[in-house]
Design a protein around this motif. Structure first.
Motif, mmCIF file in Angstrom:
data_model
loop_
_atom_site.group_PDB
_atom_site.id
_atom_site.type_symbol
_atom_site.label_atom_id
_atom_site.label_comp_id
_atom_site.label_asym_id
_atom_site.label_seq_id
_atom_site.Cartn_x
_atom_site.Cartn_y
_atom_site.Cartn_z
ATOM 1 N N ARG A 139 9.111 13.695 47.379
ATOM 2 C CA ARG A 139 9.033 14.286 46.042
ATOM 3 C C ARG A 139 7.596 14.643 45.689
ATOM 4 N N ASP A 140 7.424 15.583 44.776
ATOM 5 C CA ASP A 140 6.105 15.845 44.216
ATOM 6 C C ASP A 140 5.615 14.573 43.518
ATOM 7 N N GLY A 141 4.348 14.256 43.717
ATOM 8 C CA GLY A 141 3.823 13.010 43.167
ATOM 9 C C GLY A 141 4.063 11.814 44.062
ATOM 10 N N GLY A 142 4.522 12.073 45.284
ATOM 11 C CA GLY A 142 4.801 10.987 46.215
ATOM 12 C C GLY A 142 3.538 10.383 46.814
ATOM 13 N N ARG A 143 3.747 9.414 47.696
ATOM 14 C CA ARG A 143 2.646 8.674 48.304
ATOM 15 C C ARG A 143 2.813 8.652 49.822
ATOM 16 N N ILE A 144 1.723 8.948 50.529
ATOM 17 C CA ILE A 144 1.679 8.787 51.981
ATOM 18 C C ILE A 144 0.528 7.841 52.301
ATOM 19 N N ILE A 145 0.839 6.762 52.993
ATOM 20 C CA ILE A 145 -0.161 5.751 53.329
ATOM 21 C C ILE A 145 -0.033 5.439 54.813
ATOM 22 N N THR A 146 -1.141 5.555 55.539
ATOM 23 C CA THR A 146 -1.134 5.308 56.974
ATOM 24 C C THR A 146 -2.068 4.155 57.296
ATOM 25 N N LEU A 147 -1.609 3.250 58.136
ATOM 26 C CA LEU A 147 -2.430 2.106 58.516
ATOM 27 C C LEU A 147 -3.423 2.506 59.593
ATOM 28 N N SER A 148 -4.694 2.268 59.312
ATOM 29 C CA SER A 148 -5.765 2.502 60.273
ATOM 30 C C SER A 148 -6.254 1.142 60.762
ATOM 31 N N SER A 149 -7.554 0.994 60.980
ATOM 32 C CA SER A 149 -8.116 -0.264 61.470
ATOM 33 C C SER A 149 -9.626 -0.245 61.287
ATOM 34 N N VAL A 150 -10.197 -1.441 61.111
ATOM 35 C CA VAL A 150 -11.659 -1.509 61.060
ATOM 36 C C VAL A 150 -12.278 -1.173 62.410
ATOM 37 N N ALA A 151 -11.437 -1.045 63.444
ATOM 38 C CA ALA A 151 -11.942 -0.652 64.762
ATOM 39 C C ALA A 151 -12.639 0.696 64.723
ATOM 40 N N THR A 152 -12.363 1.515 63.701
ATOM 41 C CA THR A 152 -13.002 2.834 63.615
ATOM 42 C C THR A 152 -14.462 2.736 63.201
ATOM 43 N N ARG A 153 -14.864 1.627 62.575
ATOM 44 C CA ARG A 153 -16.261 1.501 62.147
ATOM 45 C C ARG A 153 -17.017 0.432 62.926
ATOM 46 N N MET A 154 -16.386 -0.102 63.982
ATOM 47 C CA MET A 154 -17.023 -1.113 64.818
ATOM 48 C C MET A 154 -17.028 -0.642 66.264
ATOM 49 N N ALA A 155 -18.050 -0.988 67.000
ATOM 50 C CA ALA A 155 -18.111 -0.639 68.417
ATOM 51 C C ALA A 155 -17.531 -1.779 69.241
ATOM 52 N N ASN A 156 -16.233 -1.698 69.501
ATOM 53 C CA ASN A 156 -15.546 -2.721 70.293
ATOM 54 C C ASN A 156 -15.057 -2.081 71.587
#
Length: 260
Positions: A139-156
């Motif tokens: 619907r208009d006004g809906g929500r999309i939320i995707t799970l990421s990770s702190v791995a994107t800002r850390m060098a692992n």
């Protein structure tokens, strides 16, 4: 409408949570259901876990149903959305949470081409095309939320390919926020850190590991599924209507810098 802990409720709304048979996804499904949403619990192979999620939600007075679809294979999104449409029975979709993900496979030199392709198929391709094909239902006004990770800002080095997939969905979220904004749809990502669940608990049984991670975390402890689920529930609420295109760190302040 007031909800749990003062967050706007989801009564009368519908939600799809992928990978909701256990761990963080299970907690997100339960949290949204506690807010009043009818939750579609997606699972790939863990049918008993999905059934347990649905049972727990219903026992608490909520409404849920399980839909099976293996992600990362041909026809995955089509199979999932066929089940979702059947479950919605003509209702629109209000909230889409892309939680399902393939786990890290190791450092450069250890990850095979097949594992690399599977990571991107599950973690990037599936949510991208799920969003694309779910838009007529959302619907208009809906929500999309995707799970990421702190791995994107850390060098692992042990998570290079995995971190690449999560960086991709963060970029996806920012660009889709711009594209879908005229419909009032917010698109955000949530980046958990070290989060102990029933499924991964054995990982943290290595002597001294919990203390080591807690020592690198501003709030001095490991996270739990509920810590992440509460952030997702907020972004799904009316209270977060002015937040879009963002990556919300839900790590308790993991690896912010030296603790003195």
């Amino acid at each position: 409408m007031s909800g749990v802990d003062g967050v706007s409720g989801q009564v009368g709304r519908t939600a799809l949570v992928t990978g909701a048979s256990r761990g963080i996804g299970q907690a997100i499904a339960a949290r949204l259901a506690a807010e009043g949403a009818m939750v579609i619990v997606h699972f790939g192979t863990d049918e008993s876990g999905a059934a347990a999620t649905v049972e727990a939600i219903e026992r608490a007075g909520g409404t849920a149903l399980a839909v099976r679809a293996e992600l990362g294979v041909g026809g995955d999104v089509e199979t999932l959305l066929a089940g979702v449409e059947a479950g919605l029975a003509g209702l629109p979709l209000d909230i889409l949470v892309n939680n399902a993900a393939a786990a890290p496979t190791g450092p450069l030199g250890a990850t095979t081409r097949a594992e690399f392709d599977h990571l991107f198929a599950v973690n990037v391709r599936a949510p991208y095309f799920l969003i694309e094909q779910a838009l007529p239902l959302l619907r208009d006004g809906g929500r999309i939320i995707t799970l990421s990770s702190v791995a994107t800002r850390m060098a692992n080095p042990a998570q290079t390919a995995f971190a690449m997939t999560k960086a991709a969905v963060e970029t996806m979220s920012r660009t889709l926020a711009s594209q879908l904004g005229p419909r009032g749809i917010t698109v955000n990502a949530v980046a958990p850190g070290a989060t102990r669940t029933a499924a991964n608990g054995a990982v943290f049984d290595v002597p001294g590991l919990v203390e080591q991670i807690a020592g690198m975390t501003a709030l001095d402890r490991l996270g739990g599924p509920g810590d992440v689920a509460d952030v997702v529930a907020f972004l799904a609420s009316d209270a977060a209507r002015w937040i879009t295109g963002q990556v919300v760190d839900a790590s308790g302040g993991l690896f912010l810098g030296p603790r003195v």
